[in-house]
Design a protein around this motif. Sequence first.
Motif, PDB file in Angstrom:
ATOM      1  N   ALA A  24      -8.219  -7.877  -8.590  1.00 48.70           N
ATOM      2  CA  ALA A  24      -7.049  -7.352  -8.796  1.00 48.70           C
ATOM      3  C   ALA A  24      -6.057  -8.452  -8.803  1.00 48.70           C
ATOM      4  O   ALA A  24      -6.533  -9.780  -9.380  1.00 48.70           O
ATOM      5  N   VAL A  25      -4.840  -8.492  -9.137  1.00 43.59           N
ATOM      6  CA  VAL A  25      -4.348  -9.664  -9.847  1.00 43.59           C
ATOM      7  C   VAL A  25      -2.914  -9.200  -8.817  1.00 43.59           C
ATOM      8  O   VAL A  25      -1.768  -8.652  -8.236  1.00 43.59           O
ATOM      9  N   LEU A  26      -1.715 -10.573  -9.189  1.00 41.51           N
ATOM     10  CA  LEU A  26      -1.077 -10.834  -7.993  1.00 41.51           C
ATOM     11  C   LEU A  26      -0.258 -12.211  -8.764  1.00 41.51           C
ATOM     12  O   LEU A  26      -1.386 -13.199  -9.254  1.00 41.51           O
ATOM     13  N   LYS A  27       0.688 -12.220  -8.105  1.00 35.92           N
ATOM     14  CA  LYS A  27       2.159 -13.399  -9.189  1.00 35.92           C
ATOM     15  C   LYS A  27       1.891 -14.470  -7.710  1.00 35.92           C
ATOM     16  O   LYS A  27       1.795 -14.316  -6.768  1.00 35.92           O
ATOM     17  N   VAL A  28       1.779 -16.234  -8.067  1.00 34.44           N
ATOM     18  CA  VAL A  28       1.640 -16.635  -7.343  1.00 34.44           C
ATOM     19  C   VAL A  28       3.113 -16.044  -6.201  1.00 34.44           C
ATOM     20  O   VAL A  28       2.561 -16.720  -4.658  1.00 34.44           O
ATOM     21  N   GLY A  29       4.110 -16.055  -6.443  1.00 30.44           N
ATOM     22  CA  GLY A  29       5.141 -15.672  -6.346  1.00 30.44           C
ATOM     23  C   GLY A  29       5.297 -14.995  -4.970  1.00 30.44           C
ATOM     24  O   GLY A  29       6.081 -14.540  -3.604  1.00 30.44           O
ATOM     25  N   ASP A  30       3.765 -14.164  -5.027  1.00 31.93           N
ATOM     26  CA  ASP A  30       3.756 -13.211  -3.826  1.00 31.93           C
ATOM     27  C   ASP A  30       2.958 -13.624  -2.878  1.00 31.93           C
ATOM     28  O   ASP A  30       2.768 -12.569  -1.621  1.00 31.93           O
ATOM     29  N   ILE A  31       2.457 -14.344  -2.834  1.00 37.16           N
ATOM     30  CA  ILE A  31       1.488 -14.851  -1.420  1.00 37.16           C
ATOM     31  C   ILE A  31       2.931 -15.687  -0.687  1.00 37.16           C
ATOM     32  O   ILE A  31       3.272 -16.805  -1.218  1.00 37.16           O
ATOM     33  N   VAL A  32       2.597 -15.487   0.523  1.00 34.96           N
ATOM     34  CA  VAL A  32       3.555 -16.323   1.281  1.00 34.96           C
ATOM     35  C   VAL A  32       3.333 -16.282   2.719  1.00 34.96           C
ATOM     36  O   VAL A  32       2.471 -15.391   3.687  1.00 34.96           O
ATOM     37  N   TRP A  33       3.172 -17.777   3.108  1.00 42.35           N
ATOM     38  CA  TRP A  33       2.199 -17.615   4.604  1.00 42.35           C
ATOM     39  C   TRP A  33       3.469 -18.278   5.414  1.00 42.35           C
ATOM     40  O   TRP A  33       4.413 -19.193   5.691  1.00 42.35           O
ATOM     41  N   ARG A  34       3.612 -17.520   6.912  1.00 43.42           N
ATOM     42  CA  ARG A  34       4.328 -17.189   7.827  1.00 43.42           C
ATOM     43  C   ARG A  34       4.340 -18.112   8.836  1.00 43.42           C
ATOM     44  O   ARG A  34       3.192 -17.509   9.256  1.00 43.42           O
ATOM     45  N   PRO A  35       4.211 -19.838   8.822  1.00 38.99           N
ATOM     46  CA  PRO A  35       2.899 -21.230  10.165  1.00 38.99           C
ATOM     47  C   PRO A  35       2.967 -20.444  11.798  1.00 38.99           C
ATOM     48  O   PRO A  35       2.375 -19.392  12.245  1.00 38.99           O
ATOM     49  N   CYS A  36       4.909 -19.410  11.957  1.00 34.61           N
ATOM     50  CA  CYS A  36       4.904 -18.739  12.895  1.00 34.61           C
ATOM     51  C   CYS A  36       4.706 -18.186  13.612  1.00 34.61           C
ATOM     52  O   CYS A  36       3.996 -17.521  15.249  1.00 34.61           O
ATOM     53  N   GLU A  37       3.693 -16.948  12.691  1.00 29.51           N
ATOM     54  CA  GLU A  37       3.146 -15.653  12.610  1.00 29.51           C
ATOM     55  C   GLU A  37       2.023 -16.059  13.179  1.00 29.51           C
ATOM     56  O   GLU A  37       1.510 -15.041  12.540  1.00 29.51           O
ATOM     57  N   ARG A  38       1.286 -16.852  12.311  1.00 20.84           N
ATOM     58  CA  ARG A  38       0.228 -16.852  11.874  1.00 20.84           C
ATOM     59  C   ARG A  38      -0.660 -16.221  10.888  1.00 20.84           C
ATOM     60  O   ARG A  38      -0.808 -16.160  11.158  1.00 20.84           O
ATOM     61  N   ARG A  39       0.716 -15.829  10.024  1.00 18.14           N
ATOM     62  CA  ARG A  39      -0.070 -14.797   8.979  1.00 18.14           C
ATOM     63  C   ARG A  39       0.299 -14.857   7.891  1.00 18.14           C
ATOM     64  O   ARG A  39       1.404 -15.990   7.183  1.00 18.14           O
ATOM     65  N   ASP A  40      -0.186 -14.835   7.167  1.00 15.03           N
ATOM     66  CA  ASP A  40      -0.247 -14.628   5.485  1.00 15.03           C
ATOM     67  C   ASP A  40      -0.975 -13.537   4.638  1.00 15.03           C
ATOM     68  O   ASP A  40      -0.911 -12.603   5.365  1.00 15.03           O
ATOM     69  N   TRP A  41       0.405 -13.186   4.149  1.00 14.10           N
ATOM     70  CA  TRP A  41       0.581 -11.938   2.890  1.00 14.10           C
ATOM     71  C   TRP A  41       1.240 -12.126   1.912  1.00 14.10           C
ATOM     72  O   TRP A  41       0.728 -13.487   1.221  1.00 14.10           O
ATOM     73  N   GLU A  42      -0.315 -11.555   1.400  1.00 15.99           N
ATOM     74  CA  GLU A  42      -0.299 -11.386  -0.391  1.00 15.99           C
ATOM     75  C   GLU A  42      -0.130  -9.923  -0.760  1.00 15.99           C
ATOM     76  O   GLU A  42      -0.842  -9.102  -0.122  1.00 15.99           O
ATOM     77  N   ALA A  43       0.714  -9.852  -1.629  1.00 11.41           N
ATOM     78  CA  ALA A  43       1.208  -8.290  -2.158  1.00 11.41           C
ATOM     79  C   ALA A  43       0.307  -8.736  -4.037  1.00 11.41           C
ATOM     80  O   ALA A  43       0.316  -9.594  -4.133  1.00 11.41           O
ATOM     81  N   ALA A  44      -0.892  -7.680  -3.601  1.00  8.35           N
ATOM     82  CA  ALA A  44      -2.135  -7.453  -4.747  1.00  8.35           C
ATOM     83  C   ALA A  44      -1.447  -6.312  -5.601  1.00  8.35           C
ATOM     84  O   ALA A  44      -1.333  -5.179  -4.750  1.00  8.35           O
ATOM     85  N   VAL A  45      -2.012  -6.303  -6.665  1.00  9.61           N
ATOM     86  CA  VAL A  45      -2.753  -5.258  -7.759  1.00  9.61           C
ATOM     87  C   VAL A  45      -4.169  -4.811  -7.829  1.00  9.61           C
ATOM     88  O   VAL A  45      -4.823  -5.099  -8.129  1.00  9.61           O
ATOM     89  N   ASP A  46      -4.847  -3.661  -7.200  1.00  4.04           N
ATOM     90  CA  ASP A  46      -6.192  -3.128  -6.781  1.00  4.04           C
ATOM     91  C   ASP A  46      -6.170  -2.829  -8.219  1.00  4.04           C
ATOM     92  O   ASP A  46      -5.600  -1.883  -8.432  1.00  4.04           O
ATOM     93  N   ALA A  47      -7.549  -3.014  -8.918  1.00 13.09           N
ATOM     94  CA  ALA A  47      -7.789  -2.175 -10.164  1.00 13.09           C
ATOM     95  C   ALA A  47      -9.149  -1.118  -9.331  1.00 13.09           C
ATOM     96  O   ALA A  47     -10.174  -1.733  -8.681  1.00 13.09           O
ATOM     97  N   ALA A  48      -9.343  -0.211 -10.975  1.00 10.95           N
ATOM     98  CA  ALA A  48     -10.227   0.654 -10.479  1.00 10.95           C
ATOM     99  C   ALA A  48     -10.767   0.733 -11.629  1.00 10.95           C
ATOM    100  O   ALA A  48     -10.660   0.396 -12.337  1.00 10.95           O
ATOM    101  N   PRO A  49     -12.180   1.111 -11.032  1.00  9.66           N
ATOM    102  CA  PRO A  49     -13.060   1.135 -13.076  1.00  9.66           C
ATOM    103  C   PRO A  49     -12.540   1.901 -13.833  1.00  9.66           C
ATOM    104  O   PRO A  49     -12.668   1.783 -14.975  1.00  9.66           O
ATOM    105  N   SER A  50     -11.528   3.308 -13.533  1.00 12.97           N
ATOM    106  CA  SER A  50     -11.021   3.540 -14.610  1.00 12.97           C
ATOM    107  C   SER A  50      -9.573   3.044 -15.077  1.00 12.97           C
ATOM    108  O   SER A  50      -9.123   4.249 -15.882  1.00 12.97           O
ATOM    109  N   PHE A  51      -9.417   2.359 -14.854  1.00 12.54           N
ATOM    110  CA  PHE A  51      -8.274   1.084 -15.498  1.00 12.54           C
ATOM    111  C   PHE A  51      -7.053   1.962 -14.884  1.00 12.54           C
ATOM    112  O   PHE A  51      -6.132   2.345 -16.001  1.00 12.54           O
TER     113      PHE A  51
END
Length: 137
Positions: A24-51
């Motif tokens: 999967a590929v993602l941009k650094v800017g898509d990674i967010v940590w919200r310490p008050c929520e104790r949650r980490d969000w990551e938007a990713a793009v999932d790859a399948a074998p058929s491109f």
Amino acid sequence: MDLLKLIALDNDDVEVISTHLQDAVLKVGDIVWRPCERRDWEAAVDAAPSFRRRRTALRFDRVLAVKCRNISRDDPDTVLNLLAVEFAAADPPSGFLTLVFSGDAALRLHVECLEAELADLGPTWTTAACPNHPLNA
């Protein structure tokens, strides 16, 4: 369109999520940590074998701390290639989730307990690009 939604509560579940997110590929800017929520969000793009790619969200709950290696927040457009997601128990149920990226980059999340969710956000699209990185990276 069937959208995938997985929840990880143990190491076996993390291995399933890791398999689905390999190359999967993602941009650094898509990674967010919200310490008050104790949650980490990551938007990713999932790859399948058929491109094919699909927009996917990966969320970690109960995150106590985040450390990174070879990832700079100074350039949010830097693209990361996810190789694996791993979990190591420390003082159960707490432990460390590690997102391993090519180029010797990594994110290490200290979690109170393992709670993760992977959810597809929309349809797939085709791409001519095939993930390609050195095996020793």
